[in-house]
Design an enzyme around this catalytic site. Sequence first.
Site, PDB file in Angstrom:
ATOM      1  N   GLU A  31      -0.110 -13.663  14.340  1.00 16.89           N
ATOM      2  CA  GLU A  31      -1.546 -13.867  14.073  1.00 16.89           C
ATOM      3  C   GLU A  31      -2.251 -14.636  15.197  1.00 16.89           C
ATOM      4  O   GLU A  31      -3.463 -14.537  15.357  1.00 16.89           O
ATOM      5  CB  GLU A  31      -1.743 -14.637  12.757  1.00 16.89           C
ATOM      6  CG  GLU A  31      -1.237 -13.939  11.513  1.00 16.89           C
ATOM      7  CD  GLU A  31      -2.238 -12.930  10.932  1.00 16.89           C
ATOM      8  OE1 GLU A  31      -3.135 -12.485  11.674  1.00 16.89           O
ATOM      9  OE2 GLU A  31      -2.075 -12.572   9.751  1.00 16.89           O
ATOM     10  N   LYS A  58      -2.238 -16.753   7.593  1.00 19.16           N
ATOM     11  CA  LYS A  58      -2.609 -17.749   8.609  1.00 19.16           C
ATOM     12  C   LYS A  58      -3.413 -17.057   9.708  1.00 19.16           C
ATOM     13  O   LYS A  58      -2.879 -16.705  10.751  1.00 19.16           O
ATOM     14  CB  LYS A  58      -1.346 -18.407   9.183  1.00 19.16           C
ATOM     15  CG  LYS A  58      -0.574 -19.234   8.132  1.00 19.16           C
ATOM     16  CD  LYS A  58       0.736 -19.791   8.654  1.00 19.16           C
ATOM     17  CE  LYS A  58       1.398 -20.706   7.627  1.00 19.16           C
ATOM     18  NZ  LYS A  58       2.731 -21.180   8.024  1.00 19.16           N
ATOM     19  N   ARG A  72       0.832  -1.221   0.000  1.00 23.41           N
ATOM     20  CA  ARG A  72       0.000   0.000   0.000  1.00 23.41           C
ATOM     21  C   ARG A  72       0.857   1.259   0.000  1.00 23.41           C
ATOM     22  O   ARG A  72       0.389   2.332  -0.325  1.00 23.41           O
ATOM     23  CB  ARG A  72      -0.982  -0.011   1.164  1.00 23.41           C
ATOM     24  CG  ARG A  72      -0.321  -0.138   2.494  1.00 23.41           C
ATOM     25  CD  ARG A  72      -1.301  -0.442   3.594  1.00 23.41           C
ATOM     26  NE  ARG A  72      -0.605  -1.141   4.662  1.00 23.41           N
ATOM     27  CZ  ARG A  72      -1.051  -1.258   5.875  1.00 23.41           C
ATOM     28  NH1 ARG A  72      -2.221  -0.763   6.186  1.00 23.41           N
ATOM     29  NH2 ARG A  72      -0.349  -1.900   6.792  1.00 23.41           N
ATOM     30  N   LYS A  76      -2.152 -23.648  14.646  1.00 26.07           N
ATOM     31  CA  LYS A  76      -0.876 -23.924  15.332  1.00 26.07           C
ATOM     32  C   LYS A  76      -0.265 -22.671  15.961  1.00 26.07           C
ATOM     33  O   LYS A  76       0.569 -22.764  16.866  1.00 26.07           O
ATOM     34  CB  LYS A  76       0.118 -24.639  14.408  1.00 26.07           C
ATOM     35  CG  LYS A  76       0.538 -23.892  13.154  1.00 26.07           C
ATOM     36  CD  LYS A  76       1.644 -22.876  13.349  1.00 26.07           C
ATOM     37  CE  LYS A  76       1.751 -21.942  12.169  1.00 26.07           C
ATOM     38  NZ  LYS A  76       2.655 -20.829  12.323  1.00 26.07           N
ATOM     39  N   SER A 131       9.912 -17.788  15.334  1.00 31.04           N
ATOM     40  CA  SER A 131       8.455 -17.613  15.255  1.00 31.04           C
ATOM     41  C   SER A 131       8.005 -16.459  16.137  1.00 31.04           C
ATOM     42  O   SER A 131       8.327 -16.397  17.324  1.00 31.04           O
ATOM     43  CB  SER A 131       7.753 -18.899  15.690  1.00 31.04           C
ATOM     44  OG  SER A 131       6.440 -18.599  16.136  1.00 31.04           O
ATOM     45  N   ARG A 132       7.230 -15.554  15.546  1.00 33.08           N
ATOM     46  CA  ARG A 132       6.720 -14.402  16.301  1.00 33.08           C
ATOM     47  C   ARG A 132       5.720 -14.851  17.356  1.00 33.08           C
ATOM     48  O   ARG A 132       5.666 -14.300  18.459  1.00 33.08           O
ATOM     49  CB  ARG A 132       6.059 -13.370  15.361  1.00 33.08           C
ATOM     50  CG  ARG A 132       6.999 -12.528  14.530  1.00 33.08           C
ATOM     51  CD  ARG A 132       7.485 -13.184  13.286  1.00 33.08           C
ATOM     52  NE  ARG A 132       6.473 -13.781  12.461  1.00 33.08           N
ATOM     53  CZ  ARG A 132       5.945 -13.218  11.374  1.00 33.08           C
ATOM     54  NH1 ARG A 132       6.354 -12.043  10.989  1.00 33.08           N
ATOM     55  NH2 ARG A 132       5.047 -13.850  10.643  1.00 33.08           N
ATOM     56  N   SER A 167      10.033 -17.621   7.445  1.00 29.18           N
ATOM     57  CA  SER A 167      10.545 -16.869   6.290  1.00 29.18           C
ATOM     58  C   SER A 167      12.039 -16.561   6.400  1.00 29.18           C
ATOM     59  O   SER A 167      12.737 -16.504   5.386  1.00 29.18           O
ATOM     60  CB  SER A 167       9.740 -15.591   6.092  1.00 29.18           C
ATOM     61  OG  SER A 167       9.826 -14.782   7.233  1.00 29.18           O
TER      62      SER A 167
END
Length: 314
Positions: A261, A88, A40, A171, A234-235, A120
């Site tokens: 998420e 996700k 954006r 998960k 992993s966040r 990622s």
Amino acid sequence: MTNLKSTNSKSIAVLGAGAWGTGLASIAEANGHQVSIWSRYGSETLAEVVENADAIVSAISMKGVREVATQLHGLPIPPKAVFVTVTKGLEPETISTPSQIWQETFPIHAVVVLSGPNLSKEIEMELPAATVVASRSKDAAELVQLVFSSSRFRVYTNSDPLGVELGGTLKNVIAIASGVCDGLQLGTNAKAALVTRGLTEMVRIGNFWGAKTETFYGLSGLGDLLATCNSPLSRNYQVGYQMACGKTLTEILTHLQGTAEGVNTCRVLMQRAKQRNISIPITEQVYRLLEGEVTPQQALDELMLRDIKPEYSY
Ligand SMILES: NC(=O)C1=CN([C@@H]2O[C@H](COP(=O)(O)OP(=O)(O)OC[C@H]3O[C@@H](n4cnc5c(N)ncnc54)[C@H](OP(=O)(O)O)[C@@H]3O)[C@@H](O)[C@H]2O)C=CC1
Ligand SMILES: O=C(CO)COP(=O)(O)O
């Protein structure tokens, strides 16, 4: 990276210039495809990026999916274009999955879900990984498989898009719990129990939704659960780990790079589970922790002291 099977160069539009959007764009580009990324804040318009696209890959985080799908709705999308969703998450207002939003907005286009154990940062380093592309359209899934397959990225097809999508989504909540488990230094036995019972909980929720049980034992379920529950990259794991170390959710989210998420998914799941009377004890404790209703230690005690019961009661 070497492309395994040669396929004609395709025109790929990637929506979202975040960690995973740019990661997938690099894989497709290395495979010889024409890739444009839309953000954006970028200079290209959505209309320019999707014009002539063979595949439109949505790597938008959950909060922006409906908005971007609505913006695209008014544009001339090539009828051949396949939508690929890698988000996700779950939409709070409708409890829709991202692929349901895309399919509802573009009923005549094929929609493919891409999901798997794909941190990622590791993909960026060209470490080997595998993933799943799932669709009701076999042709669409196979097209996306060819676009992304390489010697570093092994792509399997699957015919249960809902199961594949829910595996990647559910998960994240168990990954938050795993971060708590490691942050409290509860040991390997505890972690194994948590991840295994977490998988049982994912299957139970997935079955209510209409997903196939076996899908959760594949890459997009168990595979992603193992990756996310065991990696500081992993966040979602980081949210749980840092909460166990005494930080508040607000502090953590302020400094977290990218999207966790699982925080939103956990809230949506609690809403759904209450409506449908589904037992989701781990998710419930993660929810109460995120809401500040219990400490990590209290959440652990609540889980350990539940009524004793048989192992299987789906
Ligand atoms: N990172 C990973 O390892 C993996 C992530 N995923 C999933 O992919 C999705 C994206 O993750 P990730 O790339 O890491 O997240 P990031 O936070 O890095 O990026 C999110 C992207 O969504 C865009 N976005 C958010 N809201 C809007 C909006 N309203 N309008 C337009 N664009 C919007 C952001 O745009 P902008 O840049 O303009 O702010 C950004 O490009 C998540 O659902 C995640 O669970 C799946 C597999 C692996
Ligand atoms: O889904 C992921 C890996 O498959 C990424 O996990 P996080 O969103 O927790 O970083």
